[in-house]
Each structure stands twice: as structure tokens, then as C-alpha cells.
Design a protein around this motif. Sequence first.
Motif, PDB file in Angstrom:
ATOM      1  N   TYR A 204       0.833  -1.201   0.000  1.00 37.30           N
ATOM      2  CA  TYR A 204       0.000   0.000   0.000  1.00 37.30           C
ATOM      3  C   TYR A 204       0.874   1.261   0.000  1.00 37.30           C
ATOM      4  O   TYR A 204       0.611   2.216  -0.744  1.00 37.30           O
ATOM      5  CB  TYR A 204      -0.915  -0.002   1.219  1.00 37.30           C
ATOM      6  N   ILE A 213      -0.731   9.852   3.898  1.00 34.51           N
ATOM      7  CA  ILE A 213      -1.044   8.540   4.465  1.00 34.51           C
ATOM      8  C   ILE A 213      -1.058   8.670   5.980  1.00 34.51           C
ATOM      9  O   ILE A 213      -0.103   9.174   6.575  1.00 34.51           O
ATOM     10  CB  ILE A 213      -0.021   7.471   4.044  1.00 34.51           C
ATOM     11  N   THR A 214      -2.125   8.216   6.615  1.00 38.85           N
ATOM     12  CA  THR A 214      -2.233   8.273   8.073  1.00 38.85           C
ATOM     13  C   THR A 214      -2.030   6.887   8.672  1.00 38.85           C
ATOM     14  O   THR A 214      -2.177   5.865   7.987  1.00 38.85           O
ATOM     15  CB  THR A 214      -3.613   8.801   8.499  1.00 38.85           C
ATOM     16  N   ASP A 216      -3.994   5.568  10.856  1.00 38.39           N
ATOM     17  CA  ASP A 216      -5.327   4.942  10.841  1.00 38.39           C
ATOM     18  C   ASP A 216      -5.583   4.233   9.513  1.00 38.39           C
ATOM     19  O   ASP A 216      -6.155   3.138   9.474  1.00 38.39           O
ATOM     20  CB  ASP A 216      -6.401   6.000  11.068  1.00 38.39           C
ATOM     21  N   GLU A 217      -5.148   4.855   8.451  1.00 31.84           N
ATOM     22  CA  GLU A 217      -5.331   4.308   7.106  1.00 31.84           C
ATOM     23  C   GLU A 217      -4.572   2.986   6.957  1.00 31.84           C
ATOM     24  O   GLU A 217      -5.090   2.003   6.413  1.00 31.84           O
ATOM     25  CB  GLU A 217      -4.797   5.336   6.101  1.00 31.84           C
ATOM     26  N   GLU A 220      -6.146   0.154   9.050  1.00 33.21           N
ATOM     27  CA  GLU A 220      -7.384  -0.362   8.462  1.00 33.21           C
ATOM     28  C   GLU A 220      -7.106  -1.447   7.423  1.00 33.21           C
ATOM     29  O   GLU A 220      -7.917  -2.359   7.232  1.00 33.21           O
ATOM     30  CB  GLU A 220      -8.161   0.788   7.828  1.00 33.21           C
TER      31      GLU A 220
END
Length: 301
Positions: A204, A213-214, A216-217, A220
Motif C-alpha cells: 500500500y 497517508i495516516t 489509521d489508514e 485499516e
Amino acid sequence: MWGEKMVHEEYMKLKENATHGDFMFPFVKYGEQNPCCYTCIPMHWHEEMEIVIIEEGVLEVSVDLNSFIAKEGDIILIMPYMLHSFKQYQHEKFVANTILFHMSIMNHLTTDACAVKYFTPFMDHKYEVPYVLTNRDKGYQGVHTCLREIMQTYDEKRECYELMIKAQLYKLFVQFFRNVFVKKKNEVIGKTDTIKNVKAVIDYIEQHYMEPITVDELAEIVNFSKHYFMCFFKKSIGMTCVNYLNEYRLNIATDLLANSDMTIMEIASKVGIGNVSYFNRVFKSKFEVTPKQYRRRVLEK
């Protein structure tokens, strides 16, 4: 991989776009020396098998989430699809030679005893393969001799060298199957899942590093909570996910600094770091020079 003869673009090509050799002869050798200011290749993977001989110095290596120090004379074995990374060890310089080849180079047009007894089980991960061979290990001398012969053939490129390298690769695998590879015990499910999750996150990042890009992302992607993901990533990779993302982006930036006319601001934006001041700060923290100084050094060389 570091390579004095390889441009920075070659360093940063990962799974999606890496090309080693060509489809007619998927084999290549790199003569390598860690260049100025270059300290780390982040975790990545590719379809080719990679074999590295440390000629001088010391190198910190991670293969399938197992870290070790490779010293002069050691042979690093990286199987196809294995996660791996390289890092300069305590600012020590090193020299290495590397070969990469796709296992398709060993294929026959028809299935034979070699495929059934050896190569199919090998590609199905039925063998335990050591990450590193030292001169104290069984089979080291035979493997080392074969690798020297292969590298010499590639460097000389005399008539029919492709046939000779293919023959020498078979000779190398004879040494592997006789003295190095061991029939594999049952896979540890937990580790397999860990590697799968790490690969998903790395893939990713490779595809979206130019975008914001976090954490959290990323969490997930593998269905973890933010807190659990941060602990998982740090334990698996040896650095935080934010540090890994910065490492990846900065290594892409070194390629752009060396091989483009883009401004510092344009490069920062291109690799997903919108704040040029922050870009300058993290770049200098990693390479101990500013982006401008880095570009000047590369051009001077």
C-alpha cells in the motif's frame, strides 16, 4: 541493494516495477559499494532470488523479519517473495557483489525429475533455507566457488555466456540441495500471517507514498486498531510506521535529486511530503546533509 554501478532508480524499484535482466535472460549481477549518504534500503520484496556476497565491511540485514549482521565473506540468501531490507551498520562502509535471477531461468519445456524432485518443492517452500552462510557452515565453500564462477562468466560475457550461466546455476543448486537446503518443518501459522500483513502494508505504501497517508489508514488495511497496529509494525519491522514511510519517501527523493531537474519543493511534494521545511529537516536527520547539499555531492561525483 546498494550499487556503485547502479543508479538510485535501481535501488528503489520494488515489487511492482523491478526489472532485473530481461524476459529473454532474467539474470543480472551488480557490483556494489555503499555510496555517499546512502544508509538504508527499506523493507521490500520481489519475485527474483537474490544472493549477496559481502566482500568487505559489515551490513545489517533483515530477511523475513529476522535481523542479523552480515560480515566479510558471508553469503546472504534471499528467496523469491521474501521480505528483506539492508542497512548500513554503525556507519561502516562495505563492498558487495549481488546476483538476481528469476527462477523461470531454471525451467524446462517439459516436467522432468529435476522439476518434480527439486525445483517444484523448492518453489512450494518445502525446504528450510538459511538466510546467511558463513565460512564455518557446511556447503559454504562449494556455494562460494559456484558464485565466483557465475560472476566471472557474467563479467566476461564471452560467446554463449547465457548457456554457461544457466549450467553454472544448476551446479549451484546441486550444492544447495546437497549441503544447504533442509526439508522444511511445518510452517508457523502466526509468522506466516505476520509476513502477509506486513506485505499488505508495504504494498500500500509503495502504491500511495505520493499521497497523504495516516496511521489509521494503514491500520485499516490489516483490520487492526491504531494502537495495536503501531505496536505490531514496530515489532515486525524494527521501526515505527511513520519512520518507515519517511525512509521510503526519502529514498525516492534521493533518486529524484540525482536524476531530475525538479526543485526541492517539487520533489518534496512528489514524494508526499507537503511541507518543504519538514522535508528538509527529516532529510538532513537521515543523511546528515540537506537535499541541496546531497544533490551537489552527487553531481560532483
